[in-house]
Design a protein around this motif. Structure first.
Motif, PDB file in Angstrom:
ATOM      1  N   VAL A   5     -29.311 -13.290  -1.187  1.00  0.00           N
ATOM      2  CA  VAL A   5     -28.548 -13.066  -2.423  1.00  0.00           C
ATOM      3  C   VAL A   5     -29.226 -13.639  -3.657  1.00  0.00           C
ATOM      4  O   VAL A   5     -28.804 -13.361  -4.773  1.00  0.00           O
ATOM      5  CB  VAL A   5     -27.113 -13.637  -2.355  1.00  0.00           C
ATOM      6  N   ARG A  46     -18.222   2.919   0.194  1.00  0.00           N
ATOM      7  CA  ARG A  46     -19.405   2.058   0.248  1.00  0.00           C
ATOM      8  C   ARG A  46     -20.398   2.662   1.234  1.00  0.00           C
ATOM      9  O   ARG A  46     -20.022   3.383   2.161  1.00  0.00           O
ATOM     10  CB  ARG A  46     -19.029   0.655   0.728  1.00  0.00           C
ATOM     11  N   ILE A  98     -23.848  -2.077   2.394  1.00  0.00           N
ATOM     12  CA  ILE A  98     -23.667  -3.114   3.401  1.00  0.00           C
ATOM     13  C   ILE A  98     -24.550  -2.806   4.605  1.00  0.00           C
ATOM     14  O   ILE A  98     -24.524  -1.693   5.135  1.00  0.00           O
ATOM     15  CB  ILE A  98     -22.181  -3.189   3.834  1.00  0.00           C
ATOM     16  N   GLU A 108     -28.277  -7.688  -4.298  1.00  0.00           N
ATOM     17  CA  GLU A 108     -26.852  -7.383  -4.367  1.00  0.00           C
ATOM     18  C   GLU A 108     -26.354  -6.699  -3.110  1.00  0.00           C
ATOM     19  O   GLU A 108     -25.176  -6.408  -2.976  1.00  0.00           O
ATOM     20  CB  GLU A 108     -26.555  -6.500  -5.587  1.00  0.00           C
ATOM     21  N   ILE A 109     -27.285  -6.402  -2.202  1.00  0.00           N
ATOM     22  CA  ILE A 109     -26.896  -5.736  -0.967  1.00  0.00           C
ATOM     23  C   ILE A 109     -26.330  -6.773  -0.001  1.00  0.00           C
ATOM     24  O   ILE A 109     -26.898  -7.845   0.180  1.00  0.00           O
ATOM     25  CB  ILE A 109     -28.123  -5.044  -0.345  1.00  0.00           C
ATOM     26  N   ALA A 110     -25.177  -6.481   0.587  1.00  0.00           N
ATOM     27  CA  ALA A 110     -24.612  -7.390   1.580  1.00  0.00           C
ATOM     28  C   ALA A 110     -25.324  -7.151   2.907  1.00  0.00           C
ATOM     29  O   ALA A 110     -25.437  -6.012   3.362  1.00  0.00           O
ATOM     30  CB  ALA A 110     -23.119  -7.153   1.722  1.00  0.00           C
ATOM     31  N   GLN A 161     -18.382 -10.364  -0.642  1.00  0.00           N
ATOM     32  CA  GLN A 161     -19.556  -9.999  -1.430  1.00  0.00           C
ATOM     33  C   GLN A 161     -19.321  -8.710  -2.196  1.00  0.00           C
ATOM     34  O   GLN A 161     -19.970  -8.468  -3.207  1.00  0.00           O
ATOM     35  CB  GLN A 161     -20.791  -9.853  -0.537  1.00  0.00           C
ATOM     36  N   ASP A 162     -18.390  -7.886  -1.686  1.00  0.00           N
ATOM     37  CA  ASP A 162     -17.928  -6.728  -2.441  1.00  0.00           C
ATOM     38  C   ASP A 162     -19.098  -5.859  -2.896  1.00  0.00           C
ATOM     39  O   ASP A 162     -19.173  -5.457  -4.056  1.00  0.00           O
ATOM     40  CB  ASP A 162     -17.126  -7.225  -3.659  1.00  0.00           C
ATOM     41  N   SER A 163     -20.023  -5.588  -1.987  1.00  0.00           N
ATOM     42  CA  SER A 163     -21.229  -4.875  -2.367  1.00  0.00           C
ATOM     43  C   SER A 163     -21.087  -3.390  -2.067  1.00  0.00           C
ATOM     44  O   SER A 163     -20.432  -3.015  -1.098  1.00  0.00           O
ATOM     45  CB  SER A 163     -22.407  -5.449  -1.585  1.00  0.00           C
ATOM     46  N   ARG A 223     -23.063 -15.022  -5.739  1.00  0.00           N
ATOM     47  CA  ARG A 223     -23.698 -14.157  -6.741  1.00  0.00           C
ATOM     48  C   ARG A 223     -22.799 -13.977  -7.955  1.00  0.00           C
ATOM     49  O   ARG A 223     -23.247 -13.962  -9.084  1.00  0.00           O
ATOM     50  CB  ARG A 223     -23.974 -12.777  -6.128  1.00  0.00           C
ATOM     51  N   GLU A 224     -21.525 -13.824  -7.664  1.00  0.00           N
ATOM     52  CA  GLU A 224     -20.547 -13.575  -8.710  1.00  0.00           C
ATOM     53  C   GLU A 224     -20.291 -14.837  -9.530  1.00  0.00           C
ATOM     54  O   GLU A 224     -20.245 -14.810 -10.754  1.00  0.00           O
ATOM     55  CB  GLU A 224     -19.266 -13.142  -7.999  1.00  0.00           C
ATOM     56  N   VAL A 267     -28.011  -0.693  -7.137  1.00  0.00           N
ATOM     57  CA  VAL A 267     -27.957  -2.063  -6.624  1.00  0.00           C
ATOM     58  C   VAL A 267     -29.351  -2.677  -6.620  1.00  0.00           C
ATOM     59  O   VAL A 267     -30.330  -2.004  -6.300  1.00  0.00           O
ATOM     60  CB  VAL A 267     -27.433  -2.154  -5.172  1.00  0.00           C
TER      61      VAL A 267
END
Lengths: 246, 289
Positions: free
Chosen positions: B175, A184, A155, A70-72, A150-152, A98-99, A66
């Motif tokens: 982000v 995760r 977290i 990209e870290i939530a 965020q699906d990281s 981000r996506e 990551v």
């Protein structure tokens, strides 16, 4: 064992004064780690270092798989302007930034995901409410919904349950359990030892340096807690440059 | 009769039509910028930036007289320089944005006045100060149209990060690295719109077209999108009514347009459905749930 994060002789701080001194260790991928310690122990500082808001004074943080962005990350006090006219739905959907980038379409699939995330934190029916009308607990639920989106793989939660009632806390702990079962890596700063002992298998006890980093029942034993409590909180304004070897 | 009041000034006089089109172009670009400034609690930043632009425009005037290109370029350079310096200082030191903006714009203003006095000529800055909305030539109209177009395009590109930068800057920072750039580009858009505005309204009153419609719109709409549309509509309404009043009563045009926007603002403040005063004084009985 693969690791998600590795700290090598990490020193983080402000204006050359260390808040965390010479921390070394690894967070295995899929770990559920509590970070405990007295106020001023450097817990929030560590999270800021991991997400890259704060650069290390010394040493390194390695992140596997990551990037720092990209870290939530749920900060302790989100600096959200609550008077700003956006709805719960809109704010949760920013988890997709981000996506989706600048122009990515929010299509039917994304809309379903946003609605599912809102439902998962129990805020169905609040979609069209403006964020200024939410209570503290509802606000925290909303921010968890955004973390979901965020699906990281990593977290970070900074005191997520401060000033949150039992019902909301247990709902949100359920989400943390779900993240853990999805492999995760979750790191949470917490003060409630009862919650930590019950839900977090491993604990890092900090007091401006590592006091213990172990299975929770070992890390939070009486001796370690006493050691942590003796921490000197104020930094020395006349401190010399640190000569300690790595 | 109605025709005489509302239509014939525009039908008969080309300068009125030009003024109308110029003010429309101005308000279309300025409306969204003003809304974002207001929502970010930067309503007074427009005023500071207007002061920062003034010396640039004056230097342009000194070098090549009343030339659109030189004064525009001077204003843009001075304004963007101040915006970027202030933004960079804010994000890298402990100074807040208001402090760093205040220091740079006043330096810019002082430098401009010094430069003007060096030349020793008593130049007529009335045009720069109060604009000349009734004397818009083709080049100026084109400039205003360009500014509106560029503003809308750039805002479309950075709408998401800009909105997030307003609501939750911490999250944006976590982000994306784009927050600072977004902010600086936004400040430059403020400058660009003020520079466009000073040709029509003058440097100081240009802020009026930026802020008054946007602040009035806050009382009419809940969401950001509708608020921008409402601001553009209010700005257009102020342009039409301001031009007509100034035509019939023989008043200075730029200030009259801004005063019209002021009247619309006070009207909105009183009766707007979102936090308007009348609604607050007589909210109606409380609801069941």
């Amino acid at each position: 064992m693969t690791f998600a994060l590795r700290f090598s002789d990490l020193t983080l701080g402000y204006e050359r004064h260390p808040a965390i001194h010479h921390l070394t260790g690894e967070v295995p991928a899929g770990d559920l780690l509590a970070v405990c310690g007295p106020n001023g122990a450097g817990k929030s500082t560590l999270l800021k270092g991991i997400v890259g808001i704060l650069s290390p004074l010394d040493g390194t943080i390695e992140r596997v798989g990551v990037g720092p962005r990209e870290i939530a990350y749920l900060p302790q006090a989100a600096d959200i302007d609550r008077s700003f006219p956006v709805t719960v739905y809109e704010l949760v959907s920013t988890g997709l930034l981000r996506e989706a980038g600048l122009f990515g379409r929010i299509g039917r699939g994304e809309r379903t995901r946003i609605e599912d995330a809102i439902a998962a934190v129990g805020l169905t029916g609040f979609e069209g409410r403006s964020i200024g009308t939410l209570s503290g607990g509802q606000m925290q639920r909303m921010l968890f919904a955004r973390l979901l989106l965020q699906d990281s793989p990593v977290i970070l939660l900074d005191e997520p349950f401060t000033a949150i009632d039992d019902k909301t806390t247990s709902d949100l702990l359920g989400l943390i359990g779900r993240w853990h079962s999805e492999k995760r890596t979750v790191i949470a700063v917490l003060h409630d030892f009862e919650v930590v002992r019950k839900h977090f298998p491993r604990t890092l006890l900090l007091a401006r340096e590592k006091v213990a980093w172990d299975a929770t029942q070992n890390a939070l034993n009486g001796e370690n807690l006493l050691k942590a409590r003796r921490m000197v909180e104020a930094f020395d304004t006349a401190a010399h440059a640190c000569e300690r070897a790595a | 009769m109605l025709y005489d009041v509302f239509i014939s000034p525009f039908a008969e006089f080309e300068f009125m039509r030009r003024a109308l089109i110029g003010s429309f172009a101005l308000t279309i670009g300025a409306a969204p910028i003003g809304v974002f400034l207001m929502l970010r609690r930067m309503s007074l930043v427009g005023d500071a930036m207007a002061h920062a632009i003034l010396p640039g425009a004056a230097v342009g005037y000194l070098i090549s007289g009343l030339s659109l290109a030189a004064m525009t370029a001077g204003g843009l350079v001075a304004g963007c320089l101040v915006a970027i310096l202030a933004g960079v200082v804010t994000r890298n030191t402990l100074l807040r944005e208001d402090a760093s903006l205040a220091s740079f714009y006043i330096i810019s203003l002082a430098a401009g006045v010094t430069l003007v006095s060096l030349r020793g000529s008593n130049i007529d800055l009335l045009h720069v100060l109060f604009g000349s909305v009734l004397a818009l030539d083709d080049d100026t109209l084109l400039l205003l149209a360009w500014i509106a177009t560029i503003t809308l395009l750039v805002l479309a590109v950075m709408f998401r990060p800009l909105l997030l930068e307003c609501v939750d800057p911490g999250f944006l920072r976590s982000v994306s690295r784009g927050g600072t750039v977004t902010h600086l580009v936004f400040l430059c858009l403020v400058v660009v719109n003020l520079v466009g505005g000073f040709h029509a309204m003058g440097t100081l009153l240009a802020v009026g077209m930026l802020m008054l419609p946007a602040i009035a719109a806050r009382f009419w709409c809940a969401g950001v999108g509708p608020m921008i549309a409402a601001a553009a509509f209010i700005g257009a309404l102020a342009s039409i009514s301001g031009l007509l009043v100034s035509y019939h009563a023989g008043l200075a045009t730029g200030p009259t347009i801004i005063l019209s926007a002021g009247v619309l603002y006070i009207f909105s403040l009183l009766v707007g459905p979102h936090g308007g005063l009348v609604r607050q004084w007589a909210p109606g009985r409380h609801l069941e749930a």
